[in-house]
Scaffold this motif. Sequence first.
Motif, PDB file in Angstrom:
ATOM      1  N   GLN A   1       0.835  -1.211   0.000  1.00 17.33           N
ATOM      2  CA  GLN A   1       0.000   0.000   0.000  1.00 17.33           C
ATOM      3  C   GLN A   1       0.866   1.256   0.000  1.00 17.33           C
ATOM      4  OE1 GLN A   1      -2.507  -0.206   3.423  1.00 17.33           O
ATOM      5  NE2 GLN A   1      -4.165  -1.287   2.339  1.00 17.33           N
ATOM      6  N   ALA A   2       1.849   1.259   0.909  1.00 20.00           N
ATOM      7  CA  ALA A   2       2.728   2.417   1.033  1.00 20.00           C
ATOM      8  C   ALA A   2       3.480   2.664  -0.279  1.00 20.00           C
ATOM      9  CB  ALA A   2       3.718   2.193   2.167  1.00 20.00           C
ATOM     10  N   LYS A   3       3.871   1.543  -0.917  1.00 19.71           N
ATOM     11  CA  LYS A   3       4.616   1.667  -2.168  1.00 19.71           C
ATOM     12  C   LYS A   3       3.749   2.332  -3.244  1.00 19.71           C
ATOM     13  CE  LYS A   3       7.094  -1.189  -5.405  1.00 19.71           C
ATOM     14  NZ  LYS A   3       7.053  -2.550  -5.920  1.00 19.71           N
ATOM     15  N   LYS A   4       2.493   1.869  -3.337  1.00 21.78           N
ATOM     16  CA  LYS A   4       1.572   2.421  -4.344  1.00 21.78           C
ATOM     17  C   LYS A   4       1.370   3.910  -4.122  1.00 21.78           C
ATOM     18  CE  LYS A   4      -0.864  -1.284  -6.507  1.00 21.78           C
ATOM     19  NZ  LYS A   4      -1.440  -2.408  -5.701  1.00 21.78           N
ATOM     20  N   LYS A   5       1.188   4.279  -2.868  1.00 20.69           N
ATOM     21  CA  LYS A   5       0.952   5.669  -2.514  1.00 20.69           C
ATOM     22  C   LYS A   5       2.145   6.522  -2.928  1.00 20.69           C
ATOM     23  CE  LYS A   5      -1.185   7.569   1.595  1.00 20.69           C
ATOM     24  NZ  LYS A   5      -1.312   7.248   3.028  1.00 20.69           N
ATOM     25  N   MET A   6       3.333   5.987  -2.578  1.00 16.83           N
ATOM     26  CA  MET A   6       4.580   6.690  -2.874  1.00 16.83           C
ATOM     27  C   MET A   6       4.746   6.875  -4.389  1.00 16.83           C
ATOM     28  SD  MET A   6       7.142   7.788  -0.985  1.00 16.83           S
ATOM     29  CE  MET A   6       7.417   6.707   0.404  1.00 16.83           C
ATOM     30  N   GLU A   7       4.446   5.821  -5.153  1.00 19.05           N
ATOM     31  CA  GLU A   7       4.583   5.904  -6.613  1.00 19.05           C
ATOM     32  C   GLU A   7       3.664   6.956  -7.198  1.00 19.05           C
ATOM     33  OE1 GLU A   7       6.097   1.391  -7.769  1.00 19.05           O
ATOM     34  OE2 GLU A   7       3.944   1.864  -7.776  1.00 19.05           O
ATOM     35  N   ALA A   8       2.447   6.996  -6.690  1.00 19.33           N
ATOM     36  CA  ALA A   8       1.480   7.987  -7.166  1.00 19.33           C
ATOM     37  C   ALA A   8       1.996   9.396  -6.893  1.00 19.33           C
ATOM     38  CB  ALA A   8       0.135   7.771  -6.495  1.00 19.33           C
ATOM     39  N   LEU A   9       2.600   9.546  -5.712  1.00 19.21           N
ATOM     40  CA  LEU A   9       3.120  10.846  -5.309  1.00 19.21           C
ATOM     41  C   LEU A   9       4.252  11.298  -6.242  1.00 19.21           C
ATOM     42  CD1 LEU A   9       1.924  12.002  -2.599  1.00 19.21           C
ATOM     43  CD2 LEU A   9       4.261  11.833  -1.719  1.00 19.21           C
ATOM     44  N   VAL A  10       5.148  10.331  -6.507  1.00 16.60           N
ATOM     45  CA  VAL A  10       6.291  10.616  -7.394  1.00 16.60           C
ATOM     46  C   VAL A  10       5.787  11.028  -8.774  1.00 16.60           C
ATOM     47  CG1 VAL A  10       8.252   9.581  -8.609  1.00 16.60           C
ATOM     48  CG2 VAL A  10       7.905   9.132  -6.173  1.00 16.60           C
ATOM     49  N   ARG A  11       4.796  10.290  -9.299  1.00 20.71           N
ATOM     50  CA  ARG A  11       4.253  10.573 -10.629  1.00 20.71           C
ATOM     51  C   ARG A  11       3.659  11.982 -10.677  1.00 20.71           C
ATOM     52  NH1 ARG A  11      -0.011   7.007 -11.346  1.00 20.71           N
ATOM     53  NH2 ARG A  11       1.421   5.374 -10.658  1.00 20.71           N
ATOM     54  N   GLU A  12       2.928  12.298  -9.624  1.00 23.53           N
ATOM     55  CA  GLU A  12       2.280  13.606  -9.562  1.00 23.53           C
ATOM     56  C   GLU A  12       3.308  14.734  -9.559  1.00 23.53           C
ATOM     57  OE1 GLU A  12      -0.946  15.319  -6.545  1.00 23.53           O
ATOM     58  OE2 GLU A  12      -1.280  13.305  -7.359  1.00 23.53           O
ATOM     59  N   GLU A  13       4.368  14.518  -8.793  1.00 25.98           N
ATOM     60  CA  GLU A  13       5.404  15.542  -8.721  1.00 25.98           C
ATOM     61  C   GLU A  13       6.091  15.727 -10.073  1.00 25.98           C
ATOM     62  OE1 GLU A  13       8.075  15.018  -5.314  1.00 25.98           O
ATOM     63  OE2 GLU A  13       6.256  15.619  -4.209  1.00 25.98           O
ATOM     64  N   LYS A  14       6.292  14.609 -10.767  1.00 22.41           N
ATOM     65  CA  LYS A  14       6.946  14.658 -12.076  1.00 22.41           C
ATOM     66  C   LYS A  14       6.065  15.443 -13.057  1.00 22.41           C
ATOM     67  CE  LYS A  14       9.375  11.652 -15.203  1.00 22.41           C
ATOM     68  NZ  LYS A  14       9.070  10.490 -16.017  1.00 22.41           N
ATOM     69  N   LEU A  15       4.775  15.150 -13.020  1.00 20.21           N
ATOM     70  CA  LEU A  15       3.843  15.853 -13.910  1.00 20.21           C
ATOM     71  C   LEU A  15       3.866  17.354 -13.644  1.00 20.21           C
ATOM     72  CD1 LEU A  15       0.732  13.507 -14.078  1.00 20.21           C
ATOM     73  CD2 LEU A  15       2.228  14.186 -15.961  1.00 20.21           C
ATOM     74  N   LYS A  16       3.905  17.679 -12.362  1.00 24.61           N
ATOM     75  CA  LYS A  16       3.922  19.100 -11.996  1.00 24.61           C
ATOM     76  C   LYS A  16       5.175  19.785 -12.521  1.00 24.61           C
ATOM     77  CE  LYS A  16       1.203  19.436  -7.834  1.00 24.61           C
ATOM     78  NZ  LYS A  16       1.409  19.100  -6.417  1.00 24.61           N
ATOM     79  N   ALA A  17       6.295  19.069 -12.406  1.00 28.71           N
ATOM     80  CA  ALA A  17       7.573  19.647 -12.829  1.00 28.71           C
ATOM     81  C   ALA A  17       7.634  19.805 -14.352  1.00 28.71           C
ATOM     82  CB  ALA A  17       8.718  18.760 -12.369  1.00 28.71           C
ATOM     83  N   GLU A  18       6.904  18.928 -15.067  1.00 27.27           N
ATOM     84  CA  GLU A  18       7.006  18.954 -16.527  1.00 27.27           C
ATOM     85  C   GLU A  18       5.889  19.757 -17.185  1.00 27.27           C
ATOM     86  OE1 GLU A  18       7.129  14.907 -17.733  1.00 27.27           O
ATOM     87  OE2 GLU A  18       9.198  14.642 -17.075  1.00 27.27           O
ATOM     88  N   VAL A  19       5.190  20.523 -16.422  1.00 25.82           N
ATOM     89  CA  VAL A  19       4.039  21.229 -16.971  1.00 25.82           C
ATOM     90  C   VAL A  19       4.485  22.172 -18.098  1.00 25.82           C
ATOM     91  CG1 VAL A  19       3.830  23.384 -15.671  1.00 25.82           C
ATOM     92  CG2 VAL A  19       1.811  21.983 -16.082  1.00 25.82           C
ATOM     93  N   ILE A  20       3.700  22.203 -19.205  1.00 27.83           N
ATOM     94  CA  ILE A  20       4.063  23.038 -20.362  1.00 27.83           C
ATOM     95  C   ILE A  20       3.203  24.302 -20.366  1.00 27.83           C
ATOM     96  CG2 ILE A  20       4.025  23.172 -22.878  1.00 27.83           C
ATOM     97  CD1 ILE A  20       4.421  20.087 -22.816  1.00 27.83           C
TER      98      ILE A  20
END
Length: 339
Positions: free
Chosen positions: A74-93
Amino acid sequence: MKEKLQKIREQAMKQIQSAESLNTLNDVRVAILGKKGELTSVLKGMKDVAPEDRPKVGQLVNETREEIERVLEQAKKKMEALVREEKLKAEVIDVTLPSKKNRVGHRHPNTIALEEVERIFIGMGYEVVEGPEIEYDLYNFEKLNIPDGHPAKDEQDTFYINKEIVLRTQTSPCQARVMEQGKLPIRMIAPGRVFRSDEVDATHSPSFHQVEGLVVDKNITFADLKGTLEEFAKELFGPDTKTKFRPHHFPFTEPSAEVDVSCFKCGGKGCRFCKGSGWIEILGCGMVHPHVLEMCGIDPEQYTGFAFGMGLERIALLKYEIDDMRLLYENDIRFLGQF
Ligand code: DAH
């Protein structure tokens, strides 16, 4: 045993909760469930448990293991989602930013003029060939009836690589090269860069371009030369263009002529463009000299031919009414983009 398991469980939960990266979570998993992990070592200690208690303890160990695994996952899934979200935010065009425009280039007036000349002659069945810009003196002069000491050599002073090799002063050496190949009949044009040691001014440059033409076949006469160049002038400058052949001398043609076309600006009345004469010179031509044919291995008793040569820049300047040749070499896109 039960307490020990309880302690491992609590400790695991704490560590999982405080983990801040996927790597830390993995470390936790290895420390508890790995080969040398805490829970694994409990399993290894089962041999010390009384045989009748073993099933119960075994079940307890399994339950603890399953729970830790579940929470870890569960913790792993949560963490992965968080990482993905942060990446999306950083790559915003930012679609409101101005774009980088790709500017497409433009064909040079020389190129446009050459393509026009090529189109006309290809339409009459000519082949387009090329020769080397660094040429033997032999081809540039000797085989064109210009032996050492000939005055024509003075008029076409050039850059010498050594005694035998020069930067070609004209595209005429292509005539000799094509004739020497021995494939007859010949109908070719040869465009290319030529060199002379001239000072730069509005009508001169040490490097410019010419287009050579050559026809060799049986029964070729001056009438063929006239008809061909008249047709060419009409195609290039318009159907009303008149052509005038003035006697001239070139060492490799006999007879030779220079060709003028009626001024396409004033129609022949005389204007600033044709300097009041009504005519504009565009090329040199003539019947291929029998001695040149002979030197290139063609029997002048069987074959005759005509040749012509024009300055490409001159054609471009005339066609586009440009009054200074230097503009063609500055590559200012504001100038080039107009044609
Ligand atoms: N090569 C001559 C020059 O550069 C031009 C020329 C004249 C070419 C007569 C020819 C010709 O083929 O027949 O001045």
